[in-house]
Enzyme design. Structure first.
Site, PDB file in Angstrom:
ATOM      1  N   PHE A 134       0.863  -1.176   0.000  1.00 49.06           N
ATOM      2  CA  PHE A 134       0.000   0.000   0.000  1.00 49.06           C
ATOM      3  C   PHE A 134       0.906   1.235   0.000  1.00 49.06           C
ATOM      4  O   PHE A 134       1.787   1.349   0.842  1.00 49.06           O
ATOM      5  CB  PHE A 134      -0.856  -0.028   1.265  1.00 49.06           C
ATOM      6  CG  PHE A 134      -2.046   0.886   1.257  1.00 49.06           C
ATOM      7  CD1 PHE A 134      -3.328   0.377   1.094  1.00 49.06           C
ATOM      8  CD2 PHE A 134      -1.901   2.249   1.441  1.00 49.06           C
ATOM      9  CE1 PHE A 134      -4.428   1.214   1.105  1.00 49.06           C
ATOM     10  CE2 PHE A 134      -3.010   3.092   1.450  1.00 49.06           C
ATOM     11  CZ  PHE A 134      -4.277   2.576   1.284  1.00 49.06           C
ATOM     12  N   TYR A 147     -11.140   0.150  10.837  1.00 44.12           N
ATOM     13  CA  TYR A 147     -12.364   0.477  10.090  1.00 44.12           C
ATOM     14  C   TYR A 147     -12.660  -0.506   8.966  1.00 44.12           C
ATOM     15  O   TYR A 147     -13.653  -0.351   8.276  1.00 44.12           O
ATOM     16  CB  TYR A 147     -12.315   1.912   9.556  1.00 44.12           C
ATOM     17  CG  TYR A 147     -11.061   2.285   8.787  1.00 44.12           C
ATOM     18  CD1 TYR A 147     -10.859   1.834   7.499  1.00 44.12           C
ATOM     19  CD2 TYR A 147     -10.086   3.090   9.365  1.00 44.12           C
ATOM     20  CE1 TYR A 147      -9.717   2.174   6.805  1.00 44.12           C
ATOM     21  CE2 TYR A 147      -8.935   3.442   8.687  1.00 44.12           C
ATOM     22  CZ  TYR A 147      -8.747   2.979   7.397  1.00 44.12           C
ATOM     23  OH  TYR A 147      -7.607   3.303   6.713  1.00 44.12           O
ATOM     24  N   LYS A 148     -11.794  -1.514   8.748  1.00 45.81           N
ATOM     25  CA  LYS A 148     -12.073  -2.507   7.707  1.00 45.81           C
ATOM     26  C   LYS A 148     -12.854  -3.669   8.341  1.00 45.81           C
ATOM     27  O   LYS A 148     -13.975  -3.473   8.748  1.00 45.81           O
ATOM     28  CB  LYS A 148     -10.762  -2.927   7.041  1.00 45.81           C
ATOM     29  CG  LYS A 148     -10.162  -1.746   6.253  1.00 45.81           C
ATOM     30  CD  LYS A 148      -8.774  -2.001   5.706  1.00 45.81           C
ATOM     31  CE  LYS A 148      -8.263  -0.734   5.000  1.00 45.81           C
ATOM     32  NZ  LYS A 148      -6.817  -0.732   4.800  1.00 45.81           N
TER      33      LYS A 148
END
Ligand SMILES: *Cc1c(COP(=O)(O)O)cnc(C)c1O
Length: 423
Positions: free
Chosen positions: A134, A234-235
């Site tokens: 990422f 938050y995933k």
């Protein structure tokens, strides 16, 4: 769709219906609010809304903030919240309590973890990363290395390169390996225990990013000997948009390492207001400034969705969902659609992805049909399978939509071409 594909899909649909009847996690869907008619395959970007989240956050705002005012730092437990949530997350990632804290963002926590790792290996000159990681991980890693004493070098693995061979070749120059367990783009999963052990054989440390694995599979941070780990909430952990991230530090390093971002919340005694920083002896040292309390109540609600959940069952269902989707899409032999993740479910995380040269438009066309996936440039369509709230039949519905959009070239319609800010 030809008759052969139709038959294959009908068989898979029967299999999916049976899997739903046998699903040990079927009741967990009730823990979420999901809009009627939506097949939500983007829980690997933003987990769905837990049923209790709005109430938990509202109570925090109205009662704790509105009525309790500043006293809530003590009375409502705000001050302890980053550590309490860390302890609650610990069993989900296989960590010991007291070694994990919820704070800041994944990007910032990676900076802290790398700085701390380098403080334990000052004589070593190289950090090994995955060149396909990422981008924020690559950016912040280079920042952390540039700021570290002696500015160690960032060495990147090539696509498809075996990390074990490279680790052995770097030998005692290697300070640390820092990579994602599961690729955000392709879903390919690395052997966390093997890479960690290989780093240790060279006397180096292992720093892992678990953004795409925490909450999607059982993890054993302590047993695998991981030195530092970070991830977001938050995933798959359903903490809500922009919810704070987490950082784990192995017990053997906690007392020794130096956290490069010293702030008052990581001080041994913040309310003594001493002009010199004195590091807290525990995991609190990894806090910087004031915690994001309202967002943390969202994390609390997200972690509650895992109460009593067997992560082995989560992993099993995740593989089954992904396989139903992959087999259904591949049965159609769609033009210009290529599998972009490992075909073996054991070699990938909880997402299945396909390449298509106009992938963005295809995903937009699917979203219009209420099948929500996402797109990662240049051409990857991602479909995340969050086992707590998905049904097996939904994997088939999504596959049918994708097949329909590609076969009928629905994506050619002009309105699907315009790129939004977030893809
Ligand atoms: C989601 C994700 C991030 C997000 O980082 P933020 O600091 O929360 O924006 C970072 N790295 C990886 C590998 C991710 O999957």
């Amino acid at each position: 769709m030809n008759a052969e594909t139709e038959l294959a899909l009908a068989r898979l649909e029967e299999e999916a219906e049976q899997a739903d009847r046998d699903d040990p996690l079927t009741a967990a869907r009730q823990r979420f609010t999901i809009p009627e008619g939506v097949v939500y395959l983007d829980g690997n970007s933003l987990g769905a809304l837990p049923r209790g989240a709005a109430e938990t956050i509202e109570r925090c705002v109205r009662r704790e903030w509105g009525e309790g005012l500043v006293g809530s730092w003590n009375e409502a437990g705000w001050y302890e919240l980053p550590l309490r949530l860390g302890d609650r997350l610990a069993p989900i990632v296989g960590a010991e309590p007291g070694h994990l804290v919820v704070c800041d963002t994944t990007t910032l926590n990676l900076y802290k973890a790398l700085g701390a790792a380098l403080s334990l290996r000052r004589e070593r000159r190289v950090v090994l990363v995955d060149g396909g990681d990422f981008p924020t991980n690559l950016y912040i890693t280079r920042s952390a290395l540039a700021a570290a004493p002696g500015a160690p070098e960032c060495v990147e693995l090539e696509p498809g390169e075996d990390p074990l061979a490279r680790i052995a070749a770097l030998g005692d120059r290697l300070a640390a390996v820092a990579m994602s367990h599961v690729s955000y783009r392709t879903g390919a999963m690395r052997d966390l225990a093997a890479v960690t052990a290989a780093a240790h054989r060279q006397g180096a440390l292992a720093v892992w990013d678990l953004c795409h694995s925490a909450g999607a599979m059982p993890l054993e941070l302590a047993r695998s000997g991981v030195d530092f780990a970070v991830g977001c909430t938050y995933k798959y952990l359903n903490g809500g948009p922009g919810a704070p991230a987490w950082i784990y530090v192995a017990p053997c390093h906690l007392a020794e390492c130096e956290q490069p971002l010293a702030g008052w919340m990581g001080h041994a005694s913040p309310f003594d207001f001493e002009p010199r920083h004195r590091r807290h002896p525990g995991i609190r040292a990894f806090l910087c400034g004031t915690p994001h309390i309202v967002s943390m109540r969202g994390v609390e609600a997200g972690l509650a969705t895992f109460d009593g959940i067997d992560l082995a069952a989560v992993r099993e269902k995740s593989m089954r969902l992904g396989e139903l989707f992959r087999r259904a899409v591949e049965a159609a032999r769609l033009p210009r659609v290529e599998l972009a993740c490992p075909a073996d479910p054991a070699a990938r995380g909880s997402q299945v992805c396909f390449r298509h040269p106009r992938g963005y438009a295809v995903v937009q066309a699917l979203i219009e049909q209420r099948v929500i996936g996402d797109f990662r440039a240049p051409d990857v369509m991602r479909f995340g399978f969050a086992p707590l709230y998905l049904r097996h039949v939904e994997a088939l519905r999504a596959a049918r939509s994708l097949i329909g959009c590609v076969e009928a070239e629905v994506w050619r319609q002009e309105r699907f071409a315009r790129r939004a800010d977030v893809t």
